[in-house]
Scaffold this motif. Structure first.
Motif, short mmCIF file in Angstrom:
data_model
loop_
_atom_site.label_atom_id
_atom_site.label_comp_id
_atom_site.label_asym_id
_atom_site.label_seq_id
_atom_site.Cartn_x
_atom_site.Cartn_y
_atom_site.Cartn_z
N GLN A 154 0.83 -1.19 0.00
CA GLN A 154 0.00 0.00 0.00
C GLN A 154 0.87 1.25 0.00
O GLN A 154 2.01 1.24 0.48
N ALA A 155 0.28 2.31 -0.56
CA ALA A 155 0.97 3.61 -0.49
C ALA A 155 0.77 4.21 0.91
O ALA A 155 -0.31 4.08 1.50
N TYR A 156 1.78 4.84 1.41
CA TYR A 156 1.68 5.43 2.75
C TYR A 156 2.67 6.60 2.85
O TYR A 156 3.59 6.75 2.04
N ASN A 157 2.45 7.42 3.90
CA ASN A 157 3.35 8.54 4.23
C ASN A 157 4.16 8.16 5.45
O ASN A 157 3.64 7.57 6.40
N ARG A 187 6.26 10.38 0.62
CA ARG A 187 5.11 9.59 0.17
C ARG A 187 5.66 8.38 -0.58
O ARG A 187 6.33 8.52 -1.61
N ASN A 188 5.40 7.19 -0.04
CA ASN A 188 5.96 5.96 -0.61
C ASN A 188 4.89 5.23 -1.42
O ASN A 188 3.85 4.83 -0.89
N LYS A 189 5.16 5.06 -2.72
CA LYS A 189 4.30 4.26 -3.60
C LYS A 189 5.16 3.13 -4.16
O LYS A 189 6.09 3.38 -4.94
N SER A 235 10.21 1.26 -4.94
CA SER A 235 9.50 2.36 -4.27
C SER A 235 9.79 3.67 -4.98
O SER A 235 10.94 3.96 -5.33
N SER A 280 -5.32 4.57 6.08
CA SER A 280 -4.05 4.82 5.41
C SER A 280 -3.00 5.38 6.35
O SER A 280 -1.81 5.36 6.06
#
Length: 718
Positions: free
Chosen positions: A307-310, A324-326, A340, A463
């Protein structure tokens, strides 16, 4: 003459000696007549007489030997395996043996003094003329091949071996011809020539194909070289893109950094050498380290996309940055890893102005959205609604519902509530029956119709961590859409009924008119063929071919009428008609079709349900035969209140159901869509389970009303 004269004299002296010896025996002991001259004369006469008698006896023996030799020669001549002809100088047949007469199909007596050229085909007349001329000129045996014609006009290939025989008369000679039937050899030579020509054509075609394939191979080699060059260019371009990207890019594996780009060096303050094999936890803020490791471990262990997360990190200078990690799951050195993409959002996180603007915009969206929205806190208590939510429910005062619990809503099932508590988003359709609603104090009691809603419930705050901070409920009024769907459903049923009625009409027309006309035509053709009025074999053969073609057309029309409207469905019922169809389909296609029906005798299916189920099974079997390459199909139908369950399985190739349905829509193929539509029209559902190489299973579930027996009806009446 000089040689024959001494032989004759020698033979005469020998004959005289034999006569004198015989005469001496006759007169031995007798008296000699007086007179020397008379005696001598008598002696000469007696010797000459005996010589004549001996010559006569030798002539008779010679004649007998000649006759015996002639008989043997005649037998050899008549029964020789080839035909012999003797022609005079006028080309007339003087002698012919039995085989020669048999070749021409005439009696030997009829052939004598017939012109031989009469039996030569027009196309071979010149050949025989020059052959005869060559034989007479060379006096040697000559060979030629030409076409002869026998009595009934049948032509055959023959080989002639001809030699000239000189007669006793001056400047006179006749021809002796040996004729052999070489029709079979000529036919074989023609076939061999045709085969050689065909072989040459094939060789030429194959040569062209190989030449073309060679050219294509060369083009492919050139194309591959171009692709390799393009790949090198692409790799260089990707390297340029990665190195010049505006976001940090890293690859993590085993909780360590395996790769980083220049932008990430700028963000972290570390060099690429320092980042190599750096543990992630050494770079992440201590308060966010557990969350980052959890996402990383979950993605690596479960092989799911992260999942994307900060998260916060600490750079080399000790400054805190928000990233911000995607990420996506990839293979790195043949092992799972996470790629990432990191955006530096530090400025965004610390900008109050931006946050307030965003908050105001969200508030306006919330209030003015055409979708009804209600928000609940972490305990499921409502603390806000927008205008659309109130309008949909027909309410004007929001205070009547504020503070109510989401988990006490009677429209939500217990299963839905459990999923919400587990942090899952929920989307479902609900029906509000205002006249029967227990919450009349909350809803508008004057509304006299059902309200269909599309409800989406989303947990908030997932999130940012584990805890749910609230819930957002979005509702849309789909009552009109449902009405339109019901109308479409009704129209579809009418369309299918009209379609089946049209099939019935066409089936009857094909069977009662076209089929009968074709049968009448075949009877007429067969009758015409049996009356023996037509003597032409070619015409009789064509009549037979037309009769067979008409029979095939009759069978095709019958099969088509049967496919359009199965007569057994009306006469014998669904189970027997379906079973017979399975047997016919198995015989026609070679598929092993195993059908069984349980409990269908007590079912209360109307004709619409029966014909739709019949078409559904028919479409399934046709699809399996065309596409699955299966050897066995199993059809099971069970009627067990309150459902009818139809299961169709095959051992074919299998497929991806989602991809196949999407591909069928794009390619405008309606097979599976038509089957699903029929199941829907019957108020049921259809599910497809399939895997490549594992076959396919189609499961159809329909509502079932049990047929009451007489005893049950009487009990119900009482």
């Amino acid at each position: 003459m000089t040689k024959s004269k001494p032989r004759a004299e020698q033979k005469s002296s020998q004959l005289r000696a034999r006569a004198e010896k015989q005469l001496a025996g006759d007169f031995q002991g007798g008296q000699i007549a007086p007179g020397e001259d008379v005696q001598k004369l008598i002696h000469e006469l007696r010797v000459h007489q005996i010589e004549l008698e001996i010559q006569n006896e030798e002539l008779r023996e010679t004649q007998a030997a000649l006759e015996q030799s002639r008989d043997k020669y005649q037998e050899l001549y008549d029964f020789a395996p080839v035909g012999y002809f003797c022609l005079d100088e006028k080309n007339l047949i003087r002698k012919v043996n039995l085989v020669g007469a048999e070749l021409l199909g005439l009696e030997r007596a009829f052939l004598i003094r017939q012109r031989f050229s009469r039996f030569i085909a027009p196309s071979s007349q010149d050949t025989f003329y020059f052959h005869r001329k060559k034989v007479l000129a060379s006096k040697d045996k000559q060979v030629c091949e030409l076409v002869l014609v026998n009595k009934d006009g049948t032509r055959f290939h023959a080989q002639l071996q001809t030699e000239a025989v000189v007669d006793d008369a001056p400047n006179s000679s006749h021809l002796r011809i040996a004729v052999m039937d070489i029709t079979a050899r000529a036919r074989l030579e023609e076939e061999l020539t045709a085969a050689n020509l065909e072989l040459e054509e094939r060789v030429e075609v194959r040569t062209r194909e190989l030449t073309k394939a060679n050219l294509e191979l060369r083009e492919e080699i050139v194309l591959r070289r171009q692709i390799e060059l393009e790949l090198r260019k692409t790799e260089e371009n990707y390297r340029i893109v990665v190195e010049n990207a505006n976001e940090g890019i890293i690859v993590t594996q085993d909780s360590e950094i395996k790769f980083s780009n220049s932008k990430f060096e700028d963000i972290s303050g570390y060099t690429r050498k320092e980042l190599a094999s750096l543990p992630i936890v050494d770079f992440v803020h201590p308060d966010d380290a557990a969350m980052v490791m959890k996402y990383h471990t979950l993605a690596m262990r479960e092989h799911v996309q992260p999942q994307a997360y900060n998260a916060r990190v600490i750079d080399k200078a000790g400054q805190i940055r928000w990233l911000r990690n995607k990420g996506i799951l990839i293979e790195w050195n043949d092992r799972p890893a996470i790629l990432s993409f990191l955006d530096d959002i530090t400025a965004q996180m610390h900008s109050e102005k931006v946050l307030k603007e965003i908050d105001e915009q969200l508030k306006n969206i919330f209030l003015e959205s055409p979708i009804g929205i209600a928000v609940y806190d972490a305990h499921g208590l409502m603390y806000g609604v927008n205008k659309s939510y109130l309008t949909i429910y027909g309410m004007s005062d929001p205070t009547r519902i504020l503070g109510t619990s989401l988990f006490d809503d009677p429209l939500l099932s217990s299963e839905t509530k459990e999923r919400l508590l587990a942090g899952n988003a929920i989307r479902e359709e609900v029906v509000v029956d205002f006249p029967k609603s227990a919450d009349g104090f909350m809803f508008d009691p004057t509304r006299a119709k059902e309200l269909y809603l599309d409800v989406l419930i989303t947990p908030l705050g997932m999130s940012m961590g584990d805890a749910v901070v609230g819930y957002m409920v979005q509702i849309q009024d789909i009552t009109e859409e449902k009405g339109a769907q019901r109308s479409i459903h009704a129209l579809s049923q009418q369309l299918i009924r009209a379609h089946e009625a049209e099939r019935l009409m066409i089936s009857r027309e094909l069977h009662d008119r076209v089929g009968q006309d074709l049968s009448t035509l075949k009877i007429g053709l067969d009758s015409l063929r049996r009356e023996h009025l037509i003597q032409s074999p070619v015409f009789l053969e064509k009549l037979t071919a037309f009769s067979n073609l008409t029979q095939q057309a009759i069978m095709v029309v019958r099969d088509l009428a049967y496919e359009l409207r199965p007569p057994g469905l009306d006469q014998f019922g669904f189970v027997r008609a379906m079973t017979q169809y399975g047997k016919d389909f198995s015989e026609k296609t070679g598929l092993d079709v195993d059908m069984s029906f349980t409990g269908m005798e007590d079912s209360s299916l109307d004709f619409d349900a029966e014909i739709n189920l019949y078409r559904l099974i028919q479409e399934s079997l046709n699809n399996i035969y065309k596409h699955a390459l299966a050897r066995r199909v199993v059809v099971r139908m069970v009627a067990s209140f309150p459902k009818i369950i139809l299961r169709i399985e095959d051992d074919g190739l299998g497929f991806d159901p989602v991809q196949r349905m999407a591909g069928a829509t794009a390619e405008k193929r309606m097979g599976l869509h038509s089957m699903r539509e029929r199941a829907t029209l019957l108020g049921g559902t259809m599910r497809i389970r399939s895997r490549l190489g594992k076959g396919t299973q189609i499961l159809v579930e329909l509502p079932h009303e049990r047929k009451l027996h007489d005893s049950e009806k009487n009990s119900a009446d009482r």
